[in-house]
Write a protein that holds these residues in place. Structure first.
Motif, PDB file in Angstrom:
ATOM      1  N   UNK A   1       0.845  -1.191   0.000  1.00  0.00           N
ATOM      2  CA  UNK A   1       0.000   0.000   0.000  1.00  0.00           C
ATOM      3  C   UNK A   1       0.882   1.243   0.000  1.00  0.00           C
ATOM      4  N   UNK A   2       0.458   2.267  -0.737  1.00  0.00           N
ATOM      5  CA  UNK A   2       1.158   3.552  -0.775  1.00  0.00           C
ATOM      6  C   UNK A   2       0.120   4.656  -0.591  1.00  0.00           C
ATOM      7  N   UNK A   3       0.415   5.586   0.308  1.00  0.00           N
ATOM      8  CA  UNK A   3      -0.416   6.775   0.514  1.00  0.00           C
ATOM      9  C   UNK A   3       0.458   7.991   0.212  1.00  0.00           C
ATOM     10  N   UNK A   4       0.093   8.777  -0.801  1.00  0.00           N
ATOM     11  CA  UNK A   4       0.886   9.938  -1.199  1.00  0.00           C
ATOM     12  C   UNK A   4       0.001  11.180  -1.231  1.00  0.00           C
ATOM     13  N   UNK A   5       0.469  12.244  -0.587  1.00  0.00           N
ATOM     14  CA  UNK A   5      -0.229  13.514  -0.610  1.00  0.00           C
ATOM     15  C   UNK A   5      -0.088  14.168  -1.975  1.00  0.00           C
ATOM     16  N   UNK A   6      -1.009  15.068  -2.270  1.00  0.00           N
ATOM     17  CA  UNK A   6      -0.981  15.663  -3.598  1.00  0.00           C
ATOM     18  C   UNK A   6      -1.502  17.082  -3.591  1.00  0.00           C
ATOM     19  N   UNK A   7      -0.827  17.930  -4.377  1.00  0.00           N
ATOM     20  CA  UNK A   7      -1.294  19.277  -4.641  1.00  0.00           C
ATOM     21  C   UNK A   7      -1.952  19.276  -6.015  1.00  0.00           C
ATOM     22  N   UNK A   8      -1.161  19.571  -7.060  1.00  0.00           N
ATOM     23  CA  UNK A   8      -1.682  19.471  -8.429  1.00  0.00           C
ATOM     24  C   UNK A   8      -1.643  18.035  -8.929  1.00  0.00           C
TER      25      UNK A   8
ATOM     26  N   UNK B   1      -7.883  17.117  -6.623  1.00  0.00           N
ATOM     27  CA  UNK B   1      -7.818  15.772  -7.200  1.00  0.00           C
ATOM     28  C   UNK B   1      -8.971  14.902  -6.722  1.00  0.00           C
ATOM     29  N   UNK B   2      -9.332  15.027  -5.471  1.00  0.00           N
ATOM     30  CA  UNK B   2     -10.486  14.275  -4.969  1.00  0.00           C
ATOM     31  C   UNK B   2     -11.735  14.623  -5.771  1.00  0.00           C
ATOM     32  N   UNK B   3     -11.991  15.912  -5.959  1.00  0.00           N
ATOM     33  CA  UNK B   3     -13.190  16.331  -6.683  1.00  0.00           C
ATOM     34  C   UNK B   3     -13.096  15.974  -8.165  1.00  0.00           C
ATOM     35  N   UNK B   4     -11.894  16.004  -8.708  1.00  0.00           N
ATOM     36  CA  UNK B   4     -11.697  15.571 -10.095  1.00  0.00           C
ATOM     37  C   UNK B   4     -12.025  14.085 -10.243  1.00  0.00           C
ATOM     38  N   UNK B   5     -11.549  13.286  -9.289  1.00  0.00           N
ATOM     39  CA  UNK B   5     -11.845  11.856  -9.330  1.00  0.00           C
ATOM     40  C   UNK B   5     -13.345  11.604  -9.177  1.00  0.00           C
ATOM     41  N   UNK B   6     -13.978  12.370  -8.305  1.00  0.00           N
ATOM     42  CA  UNK B   6     -15.417  12.185  -8.086  1.00  0.00           C
ATOM     43  C   UNK B   6     -16.209  12.571  -9.342  1.00  0.00           C
ATOM     44  N   UNK B   7     -15.774  13.626 -10.035  1.00  0.00           N
ATOM     45  CA  UNK B   7     -16.483  14.080 -11.231  1.00  0.00           C
ATOM     46  C   UNK B   7     -16.104  13.276 -12.473  1.00  0.00           C
TER      47      UNK B   7
ATOM     48  N   UNK C   1     -13.543  14.003 -14.352  1.00  0.00           N
ATOM     49  CA  UNK C   1     -12.937  14.966 -15.284  1.00  0.00           C
ATOM     50  C   UNK C   1     -12.245  16.042 -14.468  1.00  0.00           C
ATOM     51  N   UNK C   2     -11.273  16.767 -15.045  1.00  0.00           N
ATOM     52  CA  UNK C   2     -10.593  17.810 -14.283  1.00  0.00           C
ATOM     53  C   UNK C   2     -11.562  18.863 -13.751  1.00  0.00           C
ATOM     54  N   UNK C   3     -11.446  19.136 -12.458  1.00  0.00           N
ATOM     55  CA  UNK C   3     -12.336  20.077 -11.778  1.00  0.00           C
ATOM     56  C   UNK C   3     -11.494  21.127 -11.055  1.00  0.00           C
ATOM     57  N   UNK C   4     -11.884  22.380 -11.184  1.00  0.00           N
ATOM     58  CA  UNK C   4     -11.286  23.450 -10.394  1.00  0.00           C
ATOM     59  C   UNK C   4     -12.181  23.698  -9.192  1.00  0.00           C
ATOM     60  N   UNK C   5     -11.620  23.564  -7.996  1.00  0.00           N
ATOM     61  CA  UNK C   5     -12.434  23.739  -6.794  1.00  0.00           C
ATOM     62  C   UNK C   5     -12.383  25.203  -6.365  1.00  0.00           C
TER      63      UNK C   5
ATOM     64  N   UNK D   1      -6.585  23.468  -8.804  1.00  0.00           N
ATOM     65  CA  UNK D   1      -6.789  22.960 -10.165  1.00  0.00           C
ATOM     66  C   UNK D   1      -5.735  21.906 -10.444  1.00  0.00           C
ATOM     67  N   UNK D   2      -6.112  20.691 -10.865  1.00  0.00           N
ATOM     68  CA  UNK D   2      -5.128  19.626 -11.046  1.00  0.00           C
ATOM     69  C   UNK D   2      -4.317  19.785 -12.322  1.00  0.00           C
ATOM     70  N   UNK D   3      -3.153  19.177 -12.321  1.00  0.00           N
ATOM     71  CA  UNK D   3      -2.349  19.053 -13.535  1.00  0.00           C
ATOM     72  C   UNK D   3      -3.017  18.049 -14.465  1.00  0.00           C
ATOM     73  N   UNK D   4      -3.157  18.403 -15.731  1.00  0.00           N
ATOM     74  CA  UNK D   4      -3.828  17.509 -16.676  1.00  0.00           C
ATOM     75  C   UNK D   4      -3.050  16.212 -16.877  1.00  0.00           C
ATOM     76  N   UNK D   5      -1.730  16.310 -16.968  1.00  0.00           N
ATOM     77  CA  UNK D   5      -0.917  15.105 -17.128  1.00  0.00           C
ATOM     78  C   UNK D   5      -1.037  14.222 -15.899  1.00  0.00           C
TER      79      UNK D   5
END
Length: 395
Positions: free
Chosen positions: A226-233, A266-272, A274-278, A293-297
């Motif tokens: 298991x890996x847990x990694x924090x994320x910004x973009x 990223x959480x909201x992007x995964x839920x939607x 598609x890329x989401x700006x919160x 806003x997430x990085x598209x790549x």
């Protein structure tokens, strides 16, 4: 909040361009690059057996990036690496011959670098890496910082000779302003986030992060489950998850992406799906992860290889800083900045919730890999939160 990855791309192969950026040959090239860098040394992998026993898992290992290349964060692997790669590519184009790392400090290369200016937006750590890379090769750097970046972090970047430009608003505002000014002045933008038409350089930044994955796998007695990694973009999470998927294939670990609840793009992007700006709200103490806003790549990669997405609150981030500074039993103390221990905060929330724990198949045989993405990059803020200075924690 917690969700499993239900996106249509989940478990599909990485796109060829992404697989090439994060692949084995590229990662080996990063390690070769690092062998020419002053101050390079593998960062420690810290074992936390007492915490593992308390949480009912077989092992917890924390890759401590708080000592990376003298900059105190994993970002040291990305921005400077991209700057150096871009300088070598420009030198090849101008000189009409192959150019490699052994020539980096030669007069010909430094003369070419001196005509180049590299710009980026930053919460602190990425800008420090870009500025360090520019100083190493004799180039110029212009670093854009938003209103929430502390004066201490600004000073830490400026000591590399970078021009510092304050921007009103958030990190995302500084990203847009950096891109606008760089386009006007013909500077090279070295961003750790991507947008339509701008992917290669953020890909190089992510490529630099693969070094910490290769080191961790060599240092661990057995691969993680298991890996847990924090994320910004999303850059660090995508780099780790993508490279692990390439290296381990069907044996890859369960991968959870951890967002601050106040900046959960990223959480909201995964839920939607598609890329989401919160929307911007109250600032988060997890300053290096305050991205809306997430990085598209990064999303393109994570939509395929991340298994779950979750959020943690302000109190979770603070508690884990203090827990790492005052560890259980004989576990070693670790200096983790405000964003450094967020992956651990996510793991602790997961094992405390029976439904999440079951969804991620965490059990007595689980081997957990985490990354302390930053040390005390703002020592004053660290002491205010933890009650001890970084030096006192280390002692």
């Amino acid at each position: 909040m917690f969700i499993l990855n239900t996106n249509a791309d989940y478990r599909r192969p990485l796109e060829p361009a992404d697989a090439a950026i994060l692949g084995l040959d590229a990662a080996a090239g990063v390690e070769r690059h690092l062998s020419f860098r002053d101050q390079h040394a593998e960062t420690p992998l810290v074992s936390l057996p007492a915490l593992a026993a308390e949480t009912g898992v077989a092992a917890i290992h924390l890759k401590d990036e708080g000592q990376r290349l003298g900059l105190g964060s994993f970002k040291a692997l990305g921005g400077a690496y991209a700057v150096i790669r871009l300088v070598l590519e420009e030198a090849e184009a101008r000189l009409g011959r192959p150019v490699d790392m052994p020539e980096l400090y030669s007069p010909d290369i430094r003369k070419i670098a001196g005509t180049m200016t590299f710009a980026c937006a930053t919460d602190g750590n990425h800008g420090r890496s870009v500025a360090q890379g520019a100083e190493l090769v004799g180039a110029r750097a212009a670093i854009f910082v938003h209103a929430g970046v502390s004066d201490e972090r600004v000073a830490a970047i400026a000591r590399f000779g970078a021009a510092m430009i304050r921007v009103a608003g958030s990190y995302d505002d500084s990203v847009k302003e950096a891109a606008r000014v760089a386009d006007e002045r013909n500077w090279t933008i070295v961003s750790d986030t991507s947008w339509p038409g701008y992917e290669r350089i953020p890909g190089l930044v992510m490529q630099g992060y693969t070094a910490l994955v290769r080191e961790a796998l060599r240092q661990m007695p057995a691969p993680p489950t298991h890996v847990f990694i924090q994320s910004g973009v999303g850059g660090i999470a995508a780099a780790v998850a993508g490279h692990l998927a390439i290296m381990l294939g069907e044996r890859r670990p369960v991968f959870a992406v951890v967002d601050p609840a106040r900046a959960a793009c990223l959480f909201e992007t995964a839920r939607a799906g598609r890329p989401v700006t919160v929307p911007h709200g109250e600032p988060t103490v997890m300053a290096m992860l305050e991205c809306y806003e997430p990085s598209l790549v990064a999303w393109r990669i994570l939509s395929r290889v991340a298994d779950a997405f979750m959020t943690v609150g302000e109190e979770d981030a603070v508690a884990v800083m203090r827990r790492l500074a005052n560890p259980l039993g004989t576990d070693p103390a670790v200096v983790a900045g405000e964003s450094g221990g967020v992956g651990l905060a996510g793991f602790l929330k997961a094992v405390a919730d029976p439904e999440v724990k079951a969804a991620l198949s965490i059990g007595a045989e689980s081997r957990i890999l985490l990354v302390n993405t930053e040390g005390a990059t703002d020592p004053g803020k660290y002491q205010e939160i933890v009650g001890l200075s970084p030096c006192e924690v280390v002692r």
